[in-house]
Structures are given as structure tokens and as C-alpha cells.
Design an enzyme around this catalytic site. Structure first.
Site, PDB file in Angstrom:
ATOM      1  N   GLY A  73       3.803  17.212   4.860  1.00 10.24           N
ATOM      2  CA  GLY A  73       3.492  16.137   5.803  1.00 10.24           C
ATOM      3  C   GLY A  73       2.276  15.411   5.280  1.00 10.24           C
ATOM      4  CB  THR A  74       1.502  12.328   4.126  1.00 10.96           C
ATOM      5  OG1 THR A  74       2.714  11.863   4.701  1.00 10.96           O
ATOM      6  CG2 THR A  74       1.800  12.871   2.768  1.00 10.96           C
ATOM      7  CB  THR A  75      -1.844   9.717   6.312  1.00 13.94           C
ATOM      8  OG1 THR A  75      -1.593   9.580   4.924  1.00 13.94           O
ATOM      9  CG2 THR A  75      -3.260   9.277   6.614  1.00 13.94           C
TER      10      THR A  75
END
Lengths: 225, 276
Positions: free
Chosen positions: B47-49
Site C-alpha cells: 500500500g502506498t501514500t
């Protein structure tokens, strides 16, 4: 050499039951009443801190009378059972019947095998999405379970209170009507109970997550006035 | 399933994590991860930001929706922002599997404590709990299963919003104004840094989060931008005295529209020829 006296099993069980009943009779009583939007749990309890009624899971509540330390242990065991089950399977899989059976097993086991039976009576209440899904399991010190319909009474003067509540209870009551019926049944004819002597909580079936909610004194006064 | 009853000397108390250990249900131990070997070879979903900032009256927590496995998009509508309980929220960046499990156990831990003890943990207590869980994940993090959350909540004893950043070792850092985590956090953080003002309103803070996530998605391929084709937008939640509340998707979509229009105006049509 000392020979132990023979005691008939009937007598042994009766002694244990008498002992437990005496312990329970010393405490104050509580009542649970089903109303249109949920379940109402109302206890006579002057303490703000030593609770008789509490939350187990999303739609399940617990109530106990008798010795505080004993039913509080049962309450915590119930929370653990429910949280572990919800974690392992799903929140939807946690049900009051399995919990009531576990409590019954445990109380029955202690009643027959331990030196002292637990001096408690407990209630496992749960709400469904309509009244047909509501459950009230009354579990006694010896592990016997009764599935109550509409309302339940636990504690020392349960018989008299049950009679009074039975006379005023009807299916489809509102929260206000249910609370009035419960409080006047607990109080009897000679007394009046004020909000500071009561512990009231509801399982609100219209809530989507955790349905358990305590009513503050002000709210109880508003409903009773 | 056995009825969980313990000796007083062996009682797990109000801790759900301890209870799971005692009942043998705790998730993978560090030894298991060591045996599994390095995860570098396996393409794990990431998962990212995620971002968070304070405003006058609370905190905002937000995150994009993209999950990636290597250079592929593995999931377009992943949720990375969750309510931890009624007055706090957690957002995660890193390996999706362990991160989601951590959130699940964290939520249960807060609920379990509240039910057993009869009152909720303090906000700092909640932040410390998450810290301990991260420390437990350290061996897995060393194998590549890194989880870096953000925790934000409303401190009901002190009556203001607070936010906490973490590192993989469980280090807990309370932030004064804002925080960003994940692969696009560099871009998001810069945008927030430029636009953040003390005691900004909720609307201003939400717009700032939207700009930050837009900038992150614009420059970081692993961060998902607004996807109007599929109707997928980042999740933005506010936490105030009224509790945790997610913003309506239509509201977020409208705000993105405005940011995009502004952006197009600033940029003008592209003049540089793109020759590869």
C-alpha cells in the site's frame, strides 16, 4: 483412623444449592425487558463503579447478580470468548447461545466439582434486527439455563419482582414504558427508586456496530418523569 | 473453542494481544518469518501514500487507494484509512497483508481493553499499543514486510487532536502539525509543508490533503490518483470531538475536480515535444 461421614448425593447438592442461593439473595436484583427498539437492562445498584450490567459484543450484553468478583470474572471470560471468536471467524459468527452454553458448562462444572459453588446468577441478552431475533438466557449457579421470553428477573427477590413485572409487561413497549415497568417492579409498592440507585443500559437494535449504551442519570430521570 | 479462563497468576489482563498468545492464535512469529526466507523474491502487495494533518478542532487522516505488487497495480480500491475506535484513526503504508492484520488486531485491542476495563485507553496509551505491535513485527520488517502506520486521534482528556508517526522499529514520534508515510510521502509532505497553517479550518485542511495526495499520485507511480472513470477516490476522514467521520465520496470527488481545474490552468497546454 478418621472415617469420613457418608453424605447422600441429594443432600450434598441441596447443601451446595442452599449455600449459593443464600449468597445470591443477599444482593439486589435486576431486570431485563425487551422493547420495540432493543433490550433494556436495569439493575438496582447504588455503585457507579462496580457494574452489574456490561457489554460483551456488538449485539450482546451481560448482567450478573450475587458476588461481584465472581460474576466479574465470568463477564471478562465472556468478552474474551466473544472477541476471540470474532477474530477467528467473523463478527457475524459471535452469538449469544454459544456463549450461554459455555457459561452453563462452566457454572455446572464448578457447582459439582469445586469446593464452593459460584454465588451468582447471570443473564446473557442479545438483540436481533427485529424482536424475533432477541434472546434472553438466564443461567443459574448450578449451570441450569432458561430461555426467557420478553423479560427476565435475577436476584434475591426475583419471584416477587417477576410477578410484578409480568403484570405490567406487554410486547411492543417503548423504552420509556419498559423502563417504568422495570423500575416499579424492582422497587415494589413501598419504595421509589431514583436514578442514582439505578444502573441502566440498553442494546439498541437500530445501531449498526456496537449496540450497547449506558443511560446517564439525566436520561433516566427524563424517561421516568 | 475453549472458554478462556486463566489462573490469576497467568491472566492476560485487558490485553487482546496477550490473550491471542495464550490461546495460541497469535499471528506469525518471527521464527516462522525467518524460516520463510527473504520476501524480496516474492511480489508482495504494497500500500502506498497516507497523510495526516491537524486543523482547528481535530485531525485529518487520508490515504490513496492503490496497492502495487512490483510494477503491477494489484488492487485499485484498497482501504488504507481505518477508524481505530470512536475517537481515533489509523492509516497504513507498507506490505498490505501484515498491515491489514495489524490494523485488525489494533482495533480489537482497543475495543477489548475498553470492554474489559470499562473505559477506553488514553490516546497516548493507544499510540503506545501500536508502537508495541510494530516492535513485534520487526523481524518480519527485516525480511521485507515493512509496515509504517500513522495514528491520529482526538485526546478527550486534553481536548485537542494529536498525531503520531512511527518507524519500522516501533519508534513513536508525536508530530506537531502534519505527517506523511509511504512511497509518495516525499511529494505529499512537501505540498503539506508549503500549505500548512496553524489553526487552519477543517475545509482548508481537507483541501490540503487532497492536493498532497494529488501531488504524490502525479509523481509516484505507486500512488493512485483520483479515478473518475471507476469512481474511486482517496479516503479522507476527520477526527474531532464528535469522533471519527469519513467524508462523502461525492465531496472528495468535487474537491479533486477543483484541484485538477486549478492545475490545468497553471500548466497550460504542453509545449515540449515528447520524443523518446
Amino acid at each position: 483412623m478418621n472415617m469420613p461421614f457418608y453424605v447422600a448425593p441429594e443432600q450434598l447438592m441441596k447443601d451446595r444449592a442452599d449455600f449459593a442461593q443464600k449468597g445470591i439473595a443477599r444482593g439486589r436484583s435486576l431486570a431485563a425487558v425487551e422493547f420495540t427498539d432493543g433490550m433494556l437492562l436495569c439493575a438496582e445498584n447504588p455503585s457507579r463503579n462496580l457494574r452489574k450490567v456490561s457489554e460483551i459484543y456488538d449485539r450482546i450484553a451481560f448482567a450478573g447478580v450475587g458476588r461481584y468478583n465472581e460474576y466479574d470474572q465470568l463477564r471478562i471470560a465472556g468478552i474474551r470468548h466473544a472477541d476471540i471468536k470474532g477474530y477467528t471467524y467473523s463478527r457475524d459468527d459471535v452469538d449469544s447461545q454459544a456463549l450461554a452454553n459455555q457459561y452453563a458448562q462452566m457454572l455446572g462444572q464448578i457447582f459439582t466439582h469445586e469446593t464452593k459453588p459460584l454465588e451468582v446468577e447471570i443473564l446473557v441478552a442479545s438483540v436481533g434486527f427485529d424482536t424475533a431475533g432477541d434472546r434472553l438466557f438466564h443461567i443459574r449457579y448450578d449451570g441450569s439455563v432458561t430461555d426467557e421470553e420478553g423479560f427476565a428477573v435475577l436476584g434475591g427477590e426475583a419471584e416477587a419482582i417477576r410477578e410484578r413485572l409480568g403484570a405490567s409487561y406487554s410486547a411492543g413497549m417503548s423504552l420509556e414504558e419498559g423502563l417504568r415497568a422495570a423500575v416499579s417492579a424492582l422497587a415494589g409498592d413501598e419504595r421509589r427508586l431514583s436514578s442514582s440507585e439505578l444502573e441502566v443500559a440498553v442494546l439498541d437494535r437500530l445501531d449498526s456496530g456496537r449496540c450497547f449504551r449506558r443511560l446517564e442519570n439525566g436520561e433516566i430521570d427524563d424517561l421516568l418523569s | 473453542m475453549n472458554f478462556p479462563v486463566f489462573d490469576p497468576t497467568d491472566d492476560p489482563g485487558p490485553s487482546f494481544g496477550e490473550l491471542l498468545k495464550k490461546t495460541g492464535l497469535a499471528s506469525t512469529t518471527s521464527a516462522d518469518v525467518g524460516r520463510a526466507g527473504s520476501s524480496k523474491a516474492a511480489e508482495i502487495t504494497h500500500g502506498t501514500t497516507v497523510v495526516s494533518a491537524k486543523y482547528d478542532g481535530g485531525v485529518i487522516i487520508a490515504g490513496d487507494r492503490r496497492a502495487t505488487a512490483g510494477n503491477l497495480i494489484s488492487y485499485r480500491n484498497m482501504k488504507k484509512v481505518f477508524p481505530a475506535d470512536r475517537w481515533s484513526g489509523v492509516a497504513i503504508a507498507g506490505a498490505a497483508g501484515p498491515a491489514l492484520e495489524m490494523v485488525k488486531v489494533f482495533q480489537l485491542q482497543l475495543e477489548h481493553y475498553e470492554k474489559v476495563e470499562g473505559h477506553p485507553l488514553s490516546l497516548e496509551g493507544k499510540a503506545n499499543q501500536l508502537s508495541q505491535m510494530l516492535r513485534g513485527n520487526l523481524p518480519a520488517a527485516m525480511q521485507g514486510l515493512v509496515v509504517v502506520p500513522i495514528f491520529a486521534g482526538f485526546d478527550r482528556r486534553r481536548n485537542y487532536g494529536r498525531l503520531f508517526a512511527y518507524d519500522v522499529t516501533g519508534g513513536r514520534y508525536e508530530e506537531e502539525d502534519f505527517v506523511a508515510s509511504g512511497s509518495g510521502s516525499l511529494f505529499a509532505r512537501t505540498v503539506i509543508k508549503m500549505g500548512h497553517r496553524d489553526s487552519q479550518t477543517q475545509t482548508e485542511a481537507v483541501d490540503l490533503m487532497i492536493r498532497a495526495l494529488f501531488a504524490a499520485a502525479d509523481d509516484d507511480s505507486a500512488t493512485g490518483g483520483p479515478d473518475s472513470m471507476r469512481g474511486i477516490y482517496p479516503i479522507v476522514a476527520t477526527i474531532s470531538a464528535d469522533g471519527y467521520q469519513e467524508l462523502e465520496e461525492s465531496d472528495i470527488a468535487a474537491r479533486f475536480e477543483r484541484v485538477l481545474a486549478e492545475f490545468a490552468e497553471q500548466q497550460g497546454p504542453s509545449t515540449a515535444g515528447g520524443q523518446a
